[in-house]
Design a protein around this motif. Structure first.
Motif, PDB file in Angstrom:
ATOM      1  N   TRP A 136      -8.706  -1.050  -2.356  1.00  0.00           N
ATOM      2  CA  TRP A 136      -9.614  -1.392  -1.417  1.00  0.00           C
ATOM      3  C   TRP A 136     -10.749  -0.449  -0.306  1.00  0.00           C
ATOM      4  CZ3 TRP A 136     -11.492  -6.266  -1.255  1.00  0.00           C
ATOM      5  CH2 TRP A 136     -12.355  -6.758  -0.231  1.00  0.00           C
ATOM      6  N   ALA A 142     -11.341  -5.732   6.572  1.00  0.00           N
ATOM      7  CA  ALA A 142     -10.029  -5.726   6.418  1.00  0.00           C
ATOM      8  C   ALA A 142      -9.835  -6.437   4.642  1.00  0.00           C
ATOM      9  CB  ALA A 142      -9.376  -7.384   7.746  1.00  0.00           C
ATOM     10  N   THR A 143      -8.644  -6.360   4.686  1.00  0.00           N
ATOM     11  CA  THR A 143      -8.451  -6.689   2.963  1.00  0.00           C
ATOM     12  C   THR A 143      -7.879  -8.160   3.142  1.00  0.00           C
ATOM     13  OG1 THR A 143      -6.268  -6.372   3.365  1.00  0.00           O
ATOM     14  CG2 THR A 143      -7.526  -4.027   2.812  1.00  0.00           C
ATOM     15  N   PRO A 144      -8.385  -9.134   2.182  1.00  0.00           N
ATOM     16  CA  PRO A 144      -7.406 -10.302   1.412  1.00  0.00           C
ATOM     17  C   PRO A 144      -5.780 -10.423   1.905  1.00  0.00           C
ATOM     18  CG  PRO A 144      -9.598  -9.359   0.447  1.00  0.00           C
ATOM     19  CD  PRO A 144      -9.315  -8.544   1.126  1.00  0.00           C
ATOM     20  N   GLU A 145      -6.021 -11.138   1.505  1.00  0.00           N
ATOM     21  CA  GLU A 145      -4.311 -11.589   2.175  1.00  0.00           C
ATOM     22  C   GLU A 145      -3.817 -11.764   0.289  1.00  0.00           C
ATOM     23  OE1 GLU A 145      -2.105 -11.965   4.111  1.00  0.00           O
ATOM     24  OE2 GLU A 145      -3.431 -11.319   6.003  1.00  0.00           O
ATOM     25  N   GLY A 146      -2.569 -11.101  -0.043  1.00  0.00           N
ATOM     26  CA  GLY A 146      -2.381 -10.589  -1.021  1.00  0.00           C
ATOM     27  C   GLY A 146      -1.566 -12.112  -1.874  1.00  0.00           C
ATOM     28  N   PHE A 147      -1.686 -12.373  -2.829  1.00  0.00           N
ATOM     29  CA  PHE A 147      -0.671 -13.583  -3.456  1.00  0.00           C
ATOM     30  C   PHE A 147      -0.209 -13.184  -4.975  1.00  0.00           C
ATOM     31  CE2 PHE A 147      -5.226 -13.225  -4.797  1.00  0.00           C
ATOM     32  CZ  PHE A 147      -5.255 -13.271  -6.590  1.00  0.00           C
ATOM     33  N   LYS A 154       2.308 -10.541  -8.868  1.00  0.00           N
ATOM     34  CA  LYS A 154       1.936 -10.171  -7.880  1.00  0.00           C
ATOM     35  C   LYS A 154       0.399  -9.436  -7.794  1.00  0.00           C
ATOM     36  CE  LYS A 154       3.382  -7.813  -3.397  1.00  0.00           C
ATOM     37  NZ  LYS A 154       4.368  -6.571  -3.130  1.00  0.00           N
ATOM     38  N   ARG A 156      -2.030  -7.858  -5.100  1.00  0.00           N
ATOM     39  CA  ARG A 156      -2.111  -6.808  -3.858  1.00  0.00           C
ATOM     40  C   ARG A 156      -3.042  -5.957  -3.443  1.00  0.00           C
ATOM     41  NH1 ARG A 156       0.915  -0.951  -3.089  1.00  0.00           N
ATOM     42  NH2 ARG A 156       1.559  -1.321  -4.828  1.00  0.00           N
ATOM     43  N   TYR A 157      -3.266  -6.132  -1.914  1.00  0.00           N
ATOM     44  CA  TYR A 157      -4.895  -5.124  -1.738  1.00  0.00           C
ATOM     45  C   TYR A 157      -4.052  -3.651  -0.950  1.00  0.00           C
ATOM     46  CZ  TYR A 157      -7.211  -8.924  -2.738  1.00  0.00           C
ATOM     47  OH  TYR A 157      -8.215  -9.695  -3.687  1.00  0.00           O
ATOM     48  N   ARG A 158      -4.183  -2.088  -1.378  1.00  0.00           N
ATOM     49  CA  ARG A 158      -4.067  -1.433  -0.809  1.00  0.00           C
ATOM     50  C   ARG A 158      -5.886  -0.803  -0.286  1.00  0.00           C
ATOM     51  NH1 ARG A 158      -2.324   3.074  -4.691  1.00  0.00           N
ATOM     52  NH2 ARG A 158      -4.448   3.918  -4.152  1.00  0.00           N
TER      53      ARG A 158
END
Length: 351
Positions: A136, A142-147, A154, A156-158
């Motif tokens: 990101w 802000a990064t979105p929520e991971g899911f 998985k 994941r936003y970094r």
């Protein structure tokens, strides 16, 4: 005699182009079998094993598929020192999974483009896909929520520390796999094809930049390099772009290290905001003395081709021409190696 005459008649009936294709395929396959046998590769239905980079043939014994004439400078002091550091890095990552892969997708203010790519990648089960990491680069958001997807992948936003093209090539300490698919946010392989490309990487492309977009270069009479797409009918390529390409995490580690060569290269990438894809090809060929690997699925890869990409900005091509020359100057020799074959999923049609 009749059998021999019949064979000659069949050969005479083939067009020169078809005959050349068959001959090239035969000798390429033969060379590949010899290479796999000599390099310790064992392909089985349930597992694939390959030798670590410490046993990759030395420059004097390069695999038959790589023309030795293209690597005459490989093995000098610069290469030997860099290779030693890379081998140490590879050993540190040996515990990571090699039967799964991670997708790393850098993105910047293109949510619709990213979401379409994600929905495609997550819409069907890709057996070996372990995780998708969104790099990101929107530092002010802000990064979105991971899911976790319905298939157990998985996402994941970094958050990057800065908006740099080099961020995609950082070996994330949370990575769990050795294979990292460098993946732009606007392109994708079909899910069925992506599994094939990964298994091909495991078998014969582990320390090569392995992916969908081959590219070439030219050197003029004055010795100046220029970058471009390969000409139709050209029988070699020397780069595979990281728009869509597997890169071993140990190569990323060296690229991100404090060593002089990668540091100068990364600084230049930041200065021109371009060329990280060319840079990792230079690094990979410098370390391994081999070229990249072009792998195609049954379907052509998809490209959303949105407006506003880096390749659409002014000065894009001059920057890339300059990068080829600058990277050669930094390394001290020209490391790129010509690759002369592609791998495609499925059986081509022959009459």
């Amino acid at each position: 005699m009749r059998a021999q005459q019949g064979g000659l008649d069949v050969l005479r009936s083939l067009s020169p182009r078809r005959l050349a294709t068959i001959c090239f395929s035969f000798f390429t396959l033969a060379a590949l079998v010899v290479w796999l046998s000599n390099s310790g590769y064992s392909v089985k239905p349930d597992a694939v094993h390959s030798t670590p980079p410490s046993s990759i043939p030395a420059p004097a014994a390069v695999p038959a598929l790589v023309p030795s004439g293209f690597i005459s400078t490989c093995g000098n002091e610069t290469h030997a020192a860099a290779r030693s550091i890379w081998l140490d890095a590879d050993a540190r990552y040996a515990h990571l999974m090699d039967d799964k892969f991670t997708i790393a997708i850098p993105t910047y203010k293109r949510p619709d483009v990213l979401n379409l790519t994600l929905s495609t990648l997550l819409g069907k089960k890709i057996p070996s896909l372990y995780e998708i990491v969104i790099v990101w680069n929107e530092l002010d958001k802000a990064t979105p929520e991971g899911f976790v997807s319905e298939h157990g992948v998985k996402v994941r936003y970094r958050l990057s520390t800065r908006n740099s093209l080099n961020m995609r090539l950082i070996p994330d300490p949370e990575y769990k796999t050795q294979a990292i698919l460098q993946h732009d946010d606007d392109v994708w392989y079909e899910p069925e094809d992506l599994e094939f490309v990964f298994q091909t990487w495991r078998q014969i492309g582990r320390y090569k930049v392995t992916g969908a977009l081959p590219r070439c270069y030219n050197r003029n009479a004055g010795g100046v390099l220029s970058y471009g797409q390969c000409r139709e009918g050209q029988d070699w390529y020397a780069l595979v772009l990281t728009n869509l390409a597997f890169v071993h995490i140990s190569l990323m580690d060296y690229y991100s290290s404090d060593e002089r060569i990668p540091t100068l290269i990364r600084d230049h990438v930041d200065e021109v905001f371009n060329c990280e894809d060319l840079a990792i090809n230079y690094i990979a060929s410098m370390l391994t003395c081999t070229g990249p690997l072009h792998v195609m699925g049954k379907a052509h890869y998809h490209n959303q081709d949105p407006k506003g990409g880096i390749s659409t900005t002014g000065g894009h091509m001059p920057k890339r021409h300059n990068c080829l020359n600058y990277f050669e100057q930094v390394i001290g020799y020209f490391p790129l190696v010509h690759s002369m074959g592609s791998i495609q999923r499925g059986i081509p049609h022959f009459n």
